[in-house]
Design an enzyme around this catalytic site. Structure first.
Site, PDB file in Angstrom:
ATOM      1  N   ASN A 108       0.853  -1.176   0.000  1.00 34.89           N
ATOM      2  CA  ASN A 108       0.000   0.000   0.000  1.00 34.89           C
ATOM      3  C   ASN A 108       0.892   1.230   0.000  1.00 34.89           C
ATOM      4  OD1 ASN A 108      -2.071   1.821   0.225  1.00 34.89           O
ATOM      5  ND2 ASN A 108      -2.719   1.214   2.280  1.00 34.89           N
ATOM      6  N   THR A 109       0.451   2.274  -0.662  1.00 37.51           N
ATOM      7  CA  THR A 109       1.215   3.510  -0.656  1.00 37.51           C
ATOM      8  C   THR A 109       0.476   4.521   0.209  1.00 37.51           C
ATOM      9  OG1 THR A 109       2.047   5.353  -1.973  1.00 37.51           O
ATOM     10  CG2 THR A 109       0.163   4.165  -2.890  1.00 37.51           C
ATOM     11  N   HIS A 110       1.244   5.154   1.101  1.00 42.84           N
ATOM     12  CA  HIS A 110       0.653   6.113   2.039  1.00 42.84           C
ATOM     13  C   HIS A 110       1.351   7.457   1.857  1.00 42.84           C
ATOM     14  CE1 HIS A 110      -1.285   7.732   5.527  1.00 42.84           C
ATOM     15  NE2 HIS A 110      -0.136   7.939   6.151  1.00 42.84           N
ATOM     16  N   ASP A 142      -0.499  -4.928   6.805  1.00 42.54           N
ATOM     17  CA  ASP A 142      -0.773  -5.905   7.873  1.00 42.54           C
ATOM     18  C   ASP A 142      -2.134  -5.545   8.462  1.00 42.54           C
ATOM     19  OD1 ASP A 142       1.451  -4.429  10.422  1.00 42.54           O
ATOM     20  OD2 ASP A 142      -0.422  -3.719   9.548  1.00 42.54           O
ATOM     21  N   ALA A 143      -2.440  -6.087   9.622  1.00 40.77           N
ATOM     22  CA  ALA A 143      -3.810  -5.912  10.149  1.00 40.77           C
ATOM     23  C   ALA A 143      -4.043  -4.506  10.701  1.00 40.77           C
ATOM     24  CB  ALA A 143      -4.068  -6.948  11.244  1.00 40.77           C
ATOM     25  N   GLY A 144      -2.975  -3.720  10.807  1.00 43.37           N
ATOM     26  CA  GLY A 144      -3.142  -2.369  11.365  1.00 43.37           C
ATOM     27  C   GLY A 144      -3.467  -1.340  10.290  1.00 43.37           C
ATOM     28  N   ASP A 146      -1.908   1.389   8.218  1.00 40.31           N
ATOM     29  CA  ASP A 146      -0.630   1.964   7.754  1.00 40.31           C
ATOM     30  C   ASP A 146       0.528   1.585   8.678  1.00 40.31           C
ATOM     31  OD1 ASP A 146      -2.507   4.973   6.983  1.00 40.31           O
ATOM     32  OD2 ASP A 146      -2.098   3.217   5.729  1.00 40.31           O
TER      33      ASP A 146
HETATM   34  C1  GRF Z   1      -2.487   8.614  -2.989  1.00 42.14           C
HETATM   35  O1  GRF Z   1      -1.792   9.706  -2.413  1.00 42.14           O
HETATM   36  C2  GRF Z   1      -2.549   7.505  -1.980  1.00 42.14           C
HETATM   37  O2  GRF Z   1      -1.399   7.389  -1.163  1.00 42.14           O
HETATM   38  C3  GRF Z   1      -3.698   7.961  -1.136  1.00 42.14           C
HETATM   39  O3  GRF Z   1      -4.660   8.429  -2.063  1.00 42.14           O
HETATM   40  C4  GRF Z   1      -3.956   8.925  -3.198  1.00 42.14           C
HETATM   41  C5  GRF Z   1      -4.498   8.190  -4.394  1.00 42.14           C
HETATM   42  O4  GRF Z   1      -4.145   8.883  -5.529  1.00 42.14           O
HETATM   43  N1  GRF Z   1      -4.233   6.855  -0.350  1.00 42.14           N
HETATM   44  P1  GRF Z   1      -4.464   8.206  -6.982  1.00 42.14           P
HETATM   45  O5  GRF Z   1      -5.878   7.647  -6.910  1.00 42.14           O
HETATM   46  O6  GRF Z   1      -3.439   7.113  -7.186  1.00 42.14           O
HETATM   47  O7  GRF Z   1      -4.317   9.337  -7.948  1.00 42.14           O
END
Ligand code: GRF
Length: 202
Positions: A108-110, A142-144, A146
């Site tokens: 996941n990207t945060h 994981d289950a948390g 972020d």
């Molecule tokens: C990204 O910044 C992601 O980390 C966050 O929402 C945004 C999604 O952007 N959860 P996109 O839909 O990929 O343009």
């Protein structure tokens, strides 16, 4: 043999688009085999359709319980035989069934430098706190919330005249670079996890 990616989105899908563009180069070593969303009518799904990638929509309200939604999503994703599942702006927390089926290969990207500013308002929280540097984090889910082991991060400066939107756009630029680089390396070279450390390459 290219690695199979399933990408889940909830919005504009610019992170997905970066992966689709990278996968167009055979040397990248991965292909997006399906794109799923928790809602219809979003640009992320349109991006997949334009790229000829199969899509699916799993709305929570179409299921009697959240657990049934989670199990159905896990099953749908499993049907595409993913090597890596990428949550790219997916605005739902995956649950027990999903992690039982796919845990260990869901990233996941945060839009913040974990462990700072978890949750749905990373850029806004960073701006409100007054940090001078924030960034983005790619992690194994994981289950948390972020809290998973970190795969890669990048720092992003906060400018004095930033709004939440301008800061988030700058962070998203960094996210796309980190996502494409790290997922490509996971796809081509594999990865392993030692405690909380993720090591790319076999
Ligand atoms: C990204 O910044 C992601 O980390 C966050 O929402 C945004 C999604 O952007 N959860 P996109 O839909 O990929 O343009």
């Amino acid at each position: 043999m290219s690695a199979r990616l399933v990408v889940l989105v909830s919005g504009s899908g610019t992170n997905l688009q970066a992966l689709l563009d990278a996968c167009a180069d055979p040397s990248y070593g991965a292909e997006v085999v399906a794109v799923g969303a928790d809602r219809g009518g979003i640009e992320g799904l349109a991006r997949a359709e334009r790229a000829g990638v199969p899509t699916f929509v799993h709305r929570v309200k179409d299921f009697a319980t959240r657990e049934e939604w989670d199990a159905a999503l896990a099953e749908e994703v499993a049907g595409h035989r993913p090597d890596v599942v990428v949550l790219a702006g997916f605005m739902k927390l995956v649950g027990e069934a999903f992690l039982a089926a796919h845990g260990g290969r869901v990233v996941n990207t945060h839009p913040a430098l974990s462990p700072a500013f978890p949750g749905m308002q990373g850029p806004a929280d960073a701006l409100a706190y007054g940090v001078k540097v924030t960034g983005c984090t790619l992690f194994l889910v994981d289950a948390g919330v972020d809290t998973g082991a970190i795969v890669a991060q990048a720092a992003v400066p906060v400018e004095d005249d930033d709004t939440v939107e301008s800061l988030h756009e700058r962070i998203k630029g960094a996210e796309r670079t980190v996502l494409v680089d790290a997922v490509g390396r996971m796809a081509r070279d594999g990865f392993r996890v030692e405690g909380r450390r993720v090591l790319l390459g076999r």
